[in-house]
Design a protein around this motif. Structure first.
Motif, mmCIF file in Angstrom:
data_model
loop_
_atom_site.group_PDB
_atom_site.id
_atom_site.type_symbol
_atom_site.label_atom_id
_atom_site.label_comp_id
_atom_site.label_asym_id
_atom_site.label_seq_id
_atom_site.Cartn_x
_atom_site.Cartn_y
_atom_site.Cartn_z
ATOM 1 N N PHE A 197 93.798 86.546 77.436
ATOM 2 C CA PHE A 197 95.076 86.129 76.415
ATOM 3 C C PHE A 197 94.558 85.054 75.654
ATOM 4 N N LEU A 198 93.983 84.206 76.001
ATOM 5 C CA LEU A 198 93.627 83.032 74.988
ATOM 6 C C LEU A 198 92.719 83.628 73.845
ATOM 7 N N ALA A 199 92.094 84.668 74.056
ATOM 8 C CA ALA A 199 91.451 85.206 72.921
ATOM 9 C C ALA A 199 92.325 85.905 72.018
ATOM 10 N N GLY A 200 93.417 86.735 72.680
ATOM 11 C CA GLY A 200 94.574 87.410 71.990
ATOM 12 C C GLY A 200 95.250 86.421 71.107
ATOM 13 N N LEU A 201 95.694 85.203 71.498
ATOM 14 C CA LEU A 201 96.405 84.223 70.974
ATOM 15 C C LEU A 201 95.710 83.639 69.972
ATOM 16 N N GLN A 202 94.453 83.477 69.769
ATOM 17 C CA GLN A 202 93.541 83.150 68.644
ATOM 18 C C GLN A 202 93.714 84.117 67.616
ATOM 19 N N GLY A 203 93.854 85.090 67.950
ATOM 20 C CA GLY A 203 93.858 86.549 66.704
ATOM 21 C C GLY A 203 95.185 86.427 66.147
ATOM 22 N N ILE A 204 96.314 85.798 66.500
ATOM 23 C CA ILE A 204 97.624 85.761 66.003
ATOM 24 C C ILE A 204 97.770 84.869 64.969
ATOM 25 N N SER A 205 97.880 85.338 63.614
ATOM 26 C CA SER A 205 98.193 84.656 62.331
ATOM 27 C C SER A 205 99.019 83.575 62.561
ATOM 28 N N PRO A 206 98.915 82.327 62.307
ATOM 29 C CA PRO A 206 99.813 81.295 61.945
ATOM 30 C C PRO A 206 101.021 81.285 61.322
ATOM 31 N N THR A 207 100.792 82.022 60.461
ATOM 32 C CA THR A 207 101.994 82.260 59.380
ATOM 33 C C THR A 207 103.059 82.945 59.988
ATOM 34 N N TYR A 208 102.912 83.531 61.090
ATOM 35 C CA TYR A 208 104.186 84.173 61.701
ATOM 36 C C TYR A 208 104.877 83.135 62.268
ATOM 37 N N TYR A 209 104.402 82.112 62.962
ATOM 38 C CA TYR A 209 105.069 81.028 63.485
ATOM 39 C C TYR A 209 105.692 80.127 62.385
ATOM 40 N N GLU A 210 105.097 80.006 61.370
ATOM 41 C CA GLU A 210 105.608 79.169 60.252
ATOM 42 C C GLU A 210 106.834 79.751 59.699
ATOM 43 N N ALA A 211 106.762 80.701 59.677
ATOM 44 C CA ALA A 211 107.914 81.829 58.994
ATOM 45 C C ALA A 211 109.109 81.646 60.060
ATOM 46 N N ALA A 212 108.828 81.866 61.445
ATOM 47 C CA ALA A 212 109.839 81.667 62.330
ATOM 48 C C ALA A 212 110.464 80.474 62.380
ATOM 49 N N GLN A 213 109.605 79.376 62.274
ATOM 50 C CA GLN A 213 110.129 77.861 62.283
ATOM 51 C C GLN A 213 110.860 77.556 60.991
ATOM 52 N N ILE A 214 110.779 78.019 59.729
ATOM 53 C CA ILE A 214 111.525 77.914 58.839
ATOM 54 C C ILE A 214 112.826 78.589 58.999
ATOM 55 N N ASP A 215 112.756 79.857 59.577
ATOM 56 C CA ASP A 215 114.101 80.488 59.937
ATOM 57 C C ASP A 215 114.859 79.809 61.086
ATOM 58 N N GLY A 216 114.397 78.786 61.564
ATOM 59 C CA GLY A 216 114.913 77.870 62.887
ATOM 60 C C GLY A 216 114.724 78.720 64.199
ATOM 61 N N ALA A 217 113.910 79.584 64.465
ATOM 62 C CA ALA A 217 113.601 80.293 65.612
ATOM 63 C C ALA A 217 113.058 78.994 66.608
ATOM 64 N N SER A 218 113.697 79.054 67.781
ATOM 65 C CA SER A 218 113.201 78.197 68.791
ATOM 66 C C SER A 218 111.899 78.665 69.682
ATOM 67 N N LYS A 219 111.187 78.039 70.369
ATOM 68 C CA LYS A 219 110.061 78.134 71.099
ATOM 69 C C LYS A 219 110.205 79.611 71.809
#
Length: 315
Positions: A197-219
């Motif tokens: 699962f850690l290897a899978g998490l490393q493969g997720i692009s951080p841009t998704y989280y950055e866009a979600a944070q801009i939209d105000g998405a919670s953790k």
């Protein structure tokens, strides 16, 4: 004015043909070297896997006690398995163990991986969590026999001192023996699934989280709508491997309970061992092994079929 006939298209230049021949020759040489390097592995696969597999299918159709002559009995061994109450008990116990370990182990490994993904000292924590995965299962089972001991085990002592309650008889009560073995298996397999699962998490692009944070998405929203969907391919692989491993459980029940009490921890692989090396009915034992193989293969193919509905791959 005389018109000259149109010239025909020239044949490919000599150097171009030579280049093609060299390319084919290079590809052939590379293929031969590749075959040479995988030859030891292929020989080992044929001798130690494919040939025994074919012989197992053949032996499942025979009656043999390991010493005398073999006699062909056809499908009688398989019919006898489905009529055998021990086989049905083992099947129910194995399914119960699978239900206990697979969802809990996957959820625990995913949560631990998410928690360790961005903490300092991640490598050290990964090592600590992974160590039980490479520890001998027999040694771990012996340690947990002491921990689960109803008279002087640490678990019951802590339950008594901290909560004032008398702990159950973990390994001698039919209600608690399989959950106890499942708890041990989850603890042992947590590290391996967590690393995946850690290897899978490393493969997720951080841009998704950055866009979600801009939209105000919670953790929680990021976990639910980004992390979990994009980890679905890893979850699918871990699920298949966990199900296969759960159907092959043997060491824990053999060392800790010997299949008891009252065959409450009697699993399919234990039944195969019991038929072969206690009753010396190798044909019956092999038919049970082939049946187990067929069940695992069917479940794996079914999971692969269903995976198209919920597994998502990042483009």
């Amino acid at each position: 004015m005389n018109m000259q006939p149109a010239a025909t298209s020239p044949s490919p230049p000599l150097n171009e043909a030579k280049t093609k021949r060299n390319a084919i020759r290079t590809q052939t040489v590379d293929s031969l070297w590749g075959c040479f390097f995988i030859l030891p592995q292929m020989v080992g696969l044929i001798i130690f896997s494919l040939i025994p597999l074919v012989l197992a299918f053949a032996l499942s159709l025979m009656s043999w006690d390991g010493f005398g002559e073999r006699s062909f009995v056809g499908l009688d061994n398989f019919m006898g398995q489905f009529k055998d109450p021990d086989f049905r008990i083992a099947l129910v116990n194995t399914l119960y163990y699978t239900v206990l370990t697979v969802p809990t182990g996957i959820l625990a490994a995913m949560l631990v991986a998410v928690g360790l993904n961005k903490v300092k000292g991640k490598v050290l924590y990964r090592l600590i969590y992974f160590m039980p995965n490479i520890t001998m299962s027999v040694a771990v089972a012996v340690v947990f026999m002491w921990l689960f001991n109803s008279d002087f085990g640490l678990i019951n002592l802590y339950l008594k001192d901290w909560f004032g309650i008398d702990g159950p008889r973990w390994l001698t009560d039919t209600r608690f023996v399989m959950p106890s073995i499942a708890l041990l298996s989850i603890w042992m397999g947590l590290g391996g699934s967590m690393v995946l699962f850690l290897a899978g998490l490393q493969g997720i692009s951080p841009t998704y989280y950055e866009a979600a944070q801009i939209d105000g998405a919670s953790k929680w929203q990021q976990l639910r709508h980004i992390t979990i969907p994009l980890l679905s391919s890893t979850t699918f692989f871990v699920t298949i491997m966990s199900v296969i491993g759960s159907f092959q459980v043997f060491d824990q029940s053999f060392v800790m309970t010997s299949g008891g009490p009252a065959k409450a921890s009697y699993t399919l692989v234990y039944h195969i061992y019991d038929s072969a090396f206690v009753d010396f009915t190798f044909g019956t034992s092999t038919s049970a092994a082939v049946t187990l193989f067929a069940m695992i293969l069917t479940l794996t193919l079914l999971q692969m079929k269903i995976s198209k509905r919920w597994v998502h791959y990042e483009e």
